[in-house]
Scaffold this active site. Structure first.
Site, PDB file in Angstrom:
ATOM      1  N   PHE A 361      33.471 -14.156 -16.682  1.00 25.81           N
ATOM      2  CA  PHE A 361      32.338 -15.061 -16.521  1.00 25.81           C
ATOM      3  C   PHE A 361      31.085 -14.528 -17.193  1.00 25.81           C
ATOM      4  O   PHE A 361      30.166 -15.276 -17.500  1.00 25.81           O
ATOM      5  CB  PHE A 361      32.025 -15.237 -15.027  1.00 25.81           C
ATOM      6  CG  PHE A 361      31.632 -13.937 -14.378  1.00 25.81           C
ATOM      7  CD1 PHE A 361      30.312 -13.523 -14.386  1.00 25.81           C
ATOM      8  CD2 PHE A 361      32.587 -13.114 -13.811  1.00 25.81           C
ATOM      9  CE1 PHE A 361      29.952 -12.316 -13.826  1.00 25.81           C
ATOM     10  CE2 PHE A 361      32.229 -11.914 -13.248  1.00 25.81           C
ATOM     11  CZ  PHE A 361      30.911 -11.512 -13.250  1.00 25.81           C
ATOM     12  N   VAL A 364      27.315  -8.574 -14.193  1.00 23.48           N
ATOM     13  CA  VAL A 364      26.516  -8.455 -12.972  1.00 23.48           C
ATOM     14  C   VAL A 364      25.554  -7.286 -13.142  1.00 23.48           C
ATOM     15  O   VAL A 364      25.948  -6.204 -13.597  1.00 23.48           O
ATOM     16  CB  VAL A 364      27.415  -8.225 -11.740  1.00 23.48           C
ATOM     17  CG1 VAL A 364      26.571  -7.950 -10.508  1.00 23.48           C
ATOM     18  CG2 VAL A 364      28.305  -9.423 -11.497  1.00 23.48           C
ATOM     19  N   LYS A 378      24.248 -12.236 -10.992  1.00 19.39           N
ATOM     20  CA  LYS A 378      25.433 -12.636 -11.745  1.00 19.39           C
ATOM     21  C   LYS A 378      24.947 -13.505 -12.907  1.00 19.39           C
ATOM     22  O   LYS A 378      24.423 -14.603 -12.724  1.00 19.39           O
ATOM     23  CB  LYS A 378      26.407 -13.421 -10.877  1.00 19.39           C
ATOM     24  CG  LYS A 378      27.703 -13.794 -11.581  1.00 19.39           C
ATOM     25  CD  LYS A 378      28.506 -14.811 -10.795  1.00 19.39           C
ATOM     26  CE  LYS A 378      28.993 -14.259  -9.484  1.00 19.39           C
ATOM     27  NZ  LYS A 378      29.900 -15.210  -8.798  1.00 19.39           N
ATOM     28  N   ASP A 475      40.189 -18.158  -3.180  1.00 17.68           N
ATOM     29  CA  ASP A 475      40.294 -17.028  -4.113  1.00 17.68           C
ATOM     30  C   ASP A 475      39.963 -15.714  -3.415  1.00 17.68           C
ATOM     31  O   ASP A 475      39.239 -14.877  -3.950  1.00 17.68           O
ATOM     32  CB  ASP A 475      39.378 -17.241  -5.315  1.00 17.68           C
ATOM     33  CG  ASP A 475      39.747 -16.323  -6.488  1.00 17.68           C
ATOM     34  OD1 ASP A 475      40.890 -15.829  -6.508  1.00 17.68           O
ATOM     35  OD2 ASP A 475      38.900 -16.098  -7.367  1.00 17.68           O
TER      36      ASP A 475
END
Length: 665
Positions: A361, A364, A378, A475
């Site tokens: 993604f 961080v 994030k 998840d």
């Protein structure tokens, strides 16, 4: 008389071959998938669903279906519509043999299963039905029991080299030669006057690249379980793979391959033709795909820009109300919006020294606000898997959740191409960095581990039963459990979470998301999810904490194909303590940790009906006197899942369906 002998002999051979195939088709199935139907009680002997199922089974067993060798059909109207599929092995050219196998499989699956979706595999055919269409193309490899009965080879390293060459060539032939109907069989001579026979096949509703991906995953599984054995089979809904040291298919359909390093042997001309044609096909496909991508790039960029602008307008509107995929209304009035400038200052302009982690993604970063509070930021990349909907889902959803075992979202920022989520800072990072690091693990005792287990359980219980919203996380894994300075466990990452209505117990989706090794079988196989899906994931995490071993990639330990398979084996052998990490045993009564393992096995049972709820799990964890039922076989055949979501813009990793992020630290 003599001049007719060759014809008579030929007819006799054909008769023997056909008879042998019929005998094979009458054998017990290689394996079957038959989940519980309690979550979606459509199946009833007097229901419209059952009537449609009978019609579908009849169509699959028809002459037309068996002549084609592959058949897709459906009958009825939603929600009682039934989808069916049959496939005969590619070397079965006799339609009668194919028909008899499908008839046997259809009868068998009706006798064995009382479910809305089921599948059965025989040597010569497979049959499948479901209440939903077969659009969810998930690869979940199954290991038939007969794999364990095969003998080990004397030279596994060299054997694997020949096996790899054979299966890779067969996979390429099946996936990239359209005239082969996604089937290939062949053989290769192995030193020691032996021959390895192999076979691969995909269902014909798959794309050629999809078939290639499925066979690639199957080969990984067959290498893991069986490359040191004299035979092996991997079954899935969309492709199958098998090899043996004895011939098990029609020789007339087989290729004779020659290992490149074999002395005194030359490649045959058809092999060069195959390689050249395959290369031309792949090159043409890549060029065509590139042109299509270039044409669609401008449109996608424009759509993304509009979507981001719309999202910003929605989220920054006071008391904005967002509609979830399940139709529930949730407000974003509690979301704190921060400026990109303030986040840049807090993170020293996203400096590498403040970087805590990197994932599919993005990254961080650690930051410090002007008031001295530490934060974790994030930073989602522009091409991140976590798109607009997931970003909105996490921002709006997590703002409504308040519990000591859930990570707090402090705010968000959305400016230009930047999408930022700001969390409370967790000084001990994520659970995976603790339990899978031998040095860190050795410094902790069972009391700490037990506290973490109970913390995760309390967080899930809140999501499922105690919050104002009924949440399915979807998840849960050690990466998504964060630890504060006191090692208090907090569940994070709600980008894939889903809200249920008060009376809703389960749902289904065509977009399967999550991580290999932690997904419940009914979710991976059929897209069905419920609170019991999270219970399954919790059970896997609990077993990982006890053993100190990862579920993902467990095959590399050579103890068993999966962590759950290993846990089940030692449990049945009465050797449960072999599963427990020595560090845990040194600081815990054996009976206590064995009970905890027992609870973990109850959570990962294949049938979701047999798994406890999280409220029951909390009772079992808190009471040593409370009796425990005997666990049933876990779903340890669960394996990799192919990339399913066409809207996702990045390729998934080997272990994840869609990248599940490294969480804020």
């Amino acid at each position: 008389m003599l001049k007719h002998t060759p014809s008579a002999v030929l007819l006799f051979i054909v008769f023997i071959f056909t008879s042998s195939l019929n005998r094979v088709s009458a054998e017990d199935p290689l394996d079957f998938y038959c989940p519980s139907s309690s979550e979606f009680p459509l199946y009833n002997l007097n229901s419209s669903f059952h009537d449609n199922l009978n019609l579908v089974m009849g169509l699959l067993s028809s002459i037309n279906a068996s002549t084609a060798g592959f058949y897709n059909t459906s009958r009825g109207q939603e929600p009682n519509k039934v989808y069916g599929q049959s496939l005969c092995r590619g070397d079965i050219t006799n339609s009668t043999v194919c028909k008899e196998c499908i008839e046997k499989a259809s009868q068998d699956i009706m006798n064995r299963c009382r479910s809305e979706n089921a599948m059965i595999w025989y040597n010569l055919c497979q049959v499948r039905y479901s209440f939903q269409s077969f659009d969810v193309v998930a690869y979940t490899g199954k290991y038939p029991k007969q794999n364990d009965e095969e003998k080990n080879v004397s030279d596994p390293i060299r054997f694997r080299e020949y096996l790899t060459f054979l299966m890779n060539n067969l996979s390429a032939e099946a996936a990239f030669n359209p005239v082969k109907n996604m089937f290939a069989a062949g053989e290769i001579d192995y030193p020691g006057k032996k021959t390895i026979y192999g076979l691969v096949q995909c269902t014909r509703d798959m794309s050629l690249p999809g078939c290639s991906s499925c066979l690639s995953s199957a080969f990984t599984e067959i290498t893991t379980c069986c490359s040191y054995r004299e035979g092996g089979i991997i079954l899935s809904r969309t492709c199958n793979m098998r090899f043996q040291l004895s011939q098990f298919f029609n020789a007339s359909s087989a290729y004779q391959l020659v290992y490149p390093t074999s002395t005194g042997r030359k490649w045959k001309s058809w092999m060069f033709v195959l390689i050249i044609c395959g290369s031309i096909f792949v090159l043409s496909f890549v060029i065509g795909l590139g042109i299509a991508c270039l044409r669609g790039r401008k449109k996608r960029d424009k759509d993304e820009e509009i979507s981001e602008r719309t999202l910003l307008q929605e989220l920054t509107t006071p008391k904005h109300v967002a509609l979830t995929q399940e139709g529930d209304l949730i407000s974003s009035e509690e979301v704190l919006f921060m400026t990109l400038a303030s986040i840049r200052v807090a993170t020293d302009d996203f400096s590498d020294t403040n970087k805590l982690g990197q994932g599919g993604f993005g990254a961080v970063y650690k930051g410090v606000l002007p008031d001295g509070n530490e934060i974790a930021v994030k930073r989602l990349s522009r091409k991140s898997w976590q798109g607009i909907e997931e970003f909105k889902n996490e921002v709006v959803l997590i703002a409504k959740l308040q519990h000591k075992n859930l990570v707090r979202l402090l705010g968000c920022a959305l400016e230009g191409e930047e999408k930022l989520l700001i969390y409370e800072f967790m000084s001990n990072k994520s659970l995976d960095q603790l339990i899978f690091d031998p040095e860190k693990r050795s410094k902790l005792d069972w009391k700490t581990y037990n506290g973490i287990i109970n913390g995760i359980a309390r967080g899930l219980l809140y999501l499922h039963e105690e919050s104002r919203l009924k949440i399915i996380h979807r998840d849960l894994k050690p990466n998504n459990v964060l630890l504060d300075h006191e090692l208090l466990a907090k569940i994070s990452d709600f980008g894939m979470a889903r809200i249920f209505s008060e009376n809703q117990n389960a749902a289904n989706t065509k977009r399967v998301v999550g991580t290999y090794g932690y997904m419940a079988p009914e979710y991976a196989m059929e897209g069905l999810f419920s609170v019991k899906s999270d219970v399954f994931s919790f059970g896997v995490v609990l077993l990982e904490i006890i053993s100190g071993k990862r579920s993902s990639g467990f095959y590399q330990t050579e103890l068993a194909p999966t962590l759950l398979a290993y846990a089940w084996r030692v449990w049945n052998e009465g050797k449960a303590l072999d599963f427990v990490d020595s560090v845990v045993l040194e600081t815990c009564p054996a009976s206590e940790v064995v009970r905890c393992m027992h609870i973990g096995l109850l959570c990962v049972q294949e049938n979701p009906e047999h798994r406890p709820t999280m409220s029951t799990v909390m009772l079992l964890l808190g009471s040593e006197s409370m009796g425990l039922p005997q666990p049933k076989q876990p779903a340890f055949a669960l394996s990799k899942v192919l990339h399913l979501d066409p809207s996702t813009k990045t390729n998934p990793s080997d272990n994840e369906i869609i990248f599940s992020d490294i969480l804020p630290r």
